[in-house]
Design a protein around this motif. Structure first.
Motif, mmCIF file in Angstrom:
data_model
loop_
_atom_site.group_PDB
_atom_site.id
_atom_site.type_symbol
_atom_site.label_atom_id
_atom_site.label_comp_id
_atom_site.label_asym_id
_atom_site.label_seq_id
_atom_site.Cartn_x
_atom_site.Cartn_y
_atom_site.Cartn_z
ATOM 1 N N LYS A 89 0.823 -1.209 0.000
ATOM 2 C CA LYS A 89 0.000 0.000 0.000
ATOM 3 C C LYS A 89 0.856 1.256 0.000
ATOM 4 N N GLU A 90 1.992 1.206 0.685
ATOM 5 C CA GLU A 90 2.830 2.395 0.842
ATOM 6 C C GLU A 90 4.232 2.252 0.247
ATOM 7 N N ASN A 91 4.618 1.045 -0.138
ATOM 8 C CA ASN A 91 5.992 0.795 -0.583
ATOM 9 C C ASN A 91 5.981 -0.047 -1.852
ATOM 10 N N ASN A 92 7.083 0.033 -2.579
ATOM 11 C CA ASN A 92 7.192 -0.784 -3.782
ATOM 12 C C ASN A 92 8.658 -1.065 -4.094
ATOM 13 N N ASP A 93 9.412 -1.448 -3.100
ATOM 14 C CA ASP A 93 10.826 -1.730 -3.292
ATOM 15 C C ASP A 93 10.991 -3.048 -4.042
ATOM 16 N N PHE A 94 11.744 -3.032 -5.127
ATOM 17 C CA PHE A 94 11.910 -4.219 -5.968
ATOM 18 C C PHE A 94 12.601 -5.346 -5.213
ATOM 19 N N PHE A 95 13.597 -5.013 -4.403
ATOM 20 C CA PHE A 95 14.327 -6.036 -3.652
ATOM 21 C C PHE A 95 13.413 -6.754 -2.663
ATOM 22 N N VAL A 96 12.544 -6.005 -1.996
ATOM 23 C CA VAL A 96 11.604 -6.609 -1.052
ATOM 24 C C VAL A 96 10.627 -7.511 -1.801
ATOM 25 N N LYS A 97 10.214 -7.089 -2.980
ATOM 26 C CA LYS A 97 9.333 -7.909 -3.809
ATOM 27 C C LYS A 97 10.010 -9.239 -4.165
ATOM 28 N N TYR A 136 15.173 -12.028 6.795
ATOM 29 C CA TYR A 136 15.655 -10.859 6.051
ATOM 30 C C TYR A 136 14.478 -9.992 5.601
ATOM 31 N N LEU A 137 13.416 -10.635 5.144
ATOM 32 C CA LEU A 137 12.216 -9.893 4.759
ATOM 33 C C LEU A 137 11.622 -9.179 5.967
ATOM 34 N N MET A 138 11.626 -9.829 7.114
ATOM 35 C CA MET A 138 11.114 -9.202 8.333
ATOM 36 C C MET A 138 11.944 -7.978 8.721
ATOM 37 N N TYR A 139 13.236 -8.032 8.466
ATOM 38 C CA TYR A 139 14.103 -6.885 8.724
ATOM 39 C C TYR A 139 13.604 -5.667 7.936
ATOM 40 N N TYR A 143 11.317 -1.899 9.263
ATOM 41 C CA TYR A 143 11.590 -0.487 8.990
ATOM 42 C C TYR A 143 10.600 0.147 8.019
ATOM 43 N N LEU A 144 9.958 -0.644 7.188
ATOM 44 C CA LEU A 144 9.090 -0.084 6.157
ATOM 45 C C LEU A 144 7.605 -0.201 6.483
ATOM 46 N N GLU A 145 7.213 -1.252 7.176
ATOM 47 C CA GLU A 145 5.792 -1.475 7.499
ATOM 48 C C GLU A 145 5.698 -2.389 8.721
ATOM 49 N N LYS A 146 5.609 -1.792 9.897
ATOM 50 C CA LYS A 146 5.652 -2.530 11.168
ATOM 51 C C LYS A 146 4.568 -3.603 11.267
ATOM 52 N N LYS A 147 3.362 -3.316 10.775
ATOM 53 C CA LYS A 147 2.286 -4.304 10.876
ATOM 54 C C LYS A 147 2.657 -5.574 10.114
ATOM 55 N N SER A 148 3.300 -5.413 8.978
ATOM 56 C CA SER A 148 3.738 -6.580 8.198
ATOM 57 C C SER A 148 4.757 -7.395 8.990
ATOM 58 N N PHE A 149 5.644 -6.699 9.672
ATOM 59 C CA PHE A 149 6.634 -7.368 10.522
ATOM 60 C C PHE A 149 5.936 -8.223 11.578
ATOM 61 N N TYR A 150 4.956 -7.629 12.268
ATOM 62 C CA TYR A 150 4.272 -8.347 13.346
ATOM 63 C C TYR A 150 3.457 -9.526 12.817
ATOM 64 N N LEU A 151 2.889 -9.390 11.622
ATOM 65 C CA LEU A 151 2.138 -10.500 11.034
ATOM 66 C C LEU A 151 3.043 -11.667 10.633
ATOM 67 N N PHE A 152 4.330 -11.398 10.466
ATOM 68 C CA PHE A 152 5.277 -12.454 10.096
ATOM 69 C C PHE A 152 5.836 -13.206 11.309
ATOM 70 N N ILE A 153 5.633 -12.695 12.511
ATOM 71 C CA ILE A 153 6.171 -13.367 13.701
ATOM 72 C C ILE A 153 5.629 -14.792 13.846
ATOM 73 N N PRO A 154 4.302 -15.022 13.742
ATOM 74 C CA PRO A 154 3.831 -16.421 13.846
ATOM 75 C C PRO A 154 4.411 -17.307 12.739
ATOM 76 N N TYR A 155 4.611 -16.737 11.569
ATOM 77 C CA TYR A 155 5.160 -17.480 10.438
ATOM 78 C C TYR A 155 6.573 -17.969 10.729
ATOM 79 N N ILE A 156 7.445 -17.085 11.186
ATOM 80 C CA ILE A 156 8.825 -17.507 11.429
ATOM 81 C C ILE A 156 8.901 -18.458 12.628
ATOM 82 N N LEU A 157 8.044 -18.257 13.622
ATOM 83 C CA LEU A 157 8.016 -19.198 14.752
ATOM 84 C C LEU A 157 7.584 -20.587 14.281
ATOM 85 N N TRP A 158 6.583 -20.641 13.415
ATOM 86 C CA TRP A 158 6.133 -21.927 12.876
ATOM 87 C C TRP A 158 7.224 -22.568 12.021
#
Length: 173
Positions: A89-97, A136-139, A143-158
């Motif tokens: 919604k707010e970012n479009n970094d090619f590397f993150v994609k 690395y994506l969570m990193y 910095y770019l979208e904190k909510k996305s970071f928090y939504l990834f926490i259950p994923y990396i734990l799993w």
């Protein structure tokens, strides 16, 4: 004056349809962002469903019942999709994609390696790479979208739990 009137109508028509087209394109992109992981997971599930030998394996301590996996992965894939939608919604970094779709590739293909071709040891290496990609994506998400970071926490734990299960299955079988 008549030419000016027609020109104005043409400009209004083009602007209106351009805005509607952009609006629809953005809506489709947002829906794609959210549902692509879920659809990918469903496709992989259909591909491997007759090859899943989970219940025949000697499982490590803490291994859940097999019916838990589709429930957990459905929720995680929804979180993964929502996190990317929020990021986009707010970012479009090619590397993150590239990181995002790369980790999805590793995620989807892990199931093929583990269940379809039964490469248990190689699956361990594959999931470790996946964990690094997700971290690395969570990193970047942090910095770019904190909510996305928090939504990834259950994923990396799993994923760490899946690594434990993968190592346990490899050692016990």
């Amino acid at each position: 004056m008549l030419l000016y009137h027609h020109f104005t109508h043409i400009l209004i028509f083009i602007t209106y349809h351009s805005l509607i087209g952009d609006f629809m394109t953005n809506k489709i992109q947002h829906l794609f962002s959210i549902f692509f992981p879920i659809i990918g997971g469903i496709i992989i599930g259909f591909v491997i469903k007759n090859q899943i030998d989970y219940n025949q394996l000697t499982l490590p301590f803490l291994a859940p019942k097999s019916f838990i996996f589709p429930i957990v992965w459905s929720i995680l894939y929804l979180f993964i999709g929502i996190s990317y939608y929020l990021y986009r919604k707010e970012n479009n970094d090619f590397f993150v994609k590239i990181l995002y779709y790369g980790q999805l590739f590793f995620n989807f293909s892990w199931a093929l390696l583990f269940f379809l071709v039964k490469w248990r040891f190689f699956s361990i290496i594959w999931i470790i790479i996946l964990i690094f990609l997700v971290g690395y994506l969570m990193y970047f998400y942090y910095y770019l979208e904190k909510k996305s970071f928090y939504l990834f926490i259950p994923y990396i734990l799993w994923l760490f739990f899946a690594l434990y299960l993968n190592v346990g299955v490899w050692l016990l079988n």
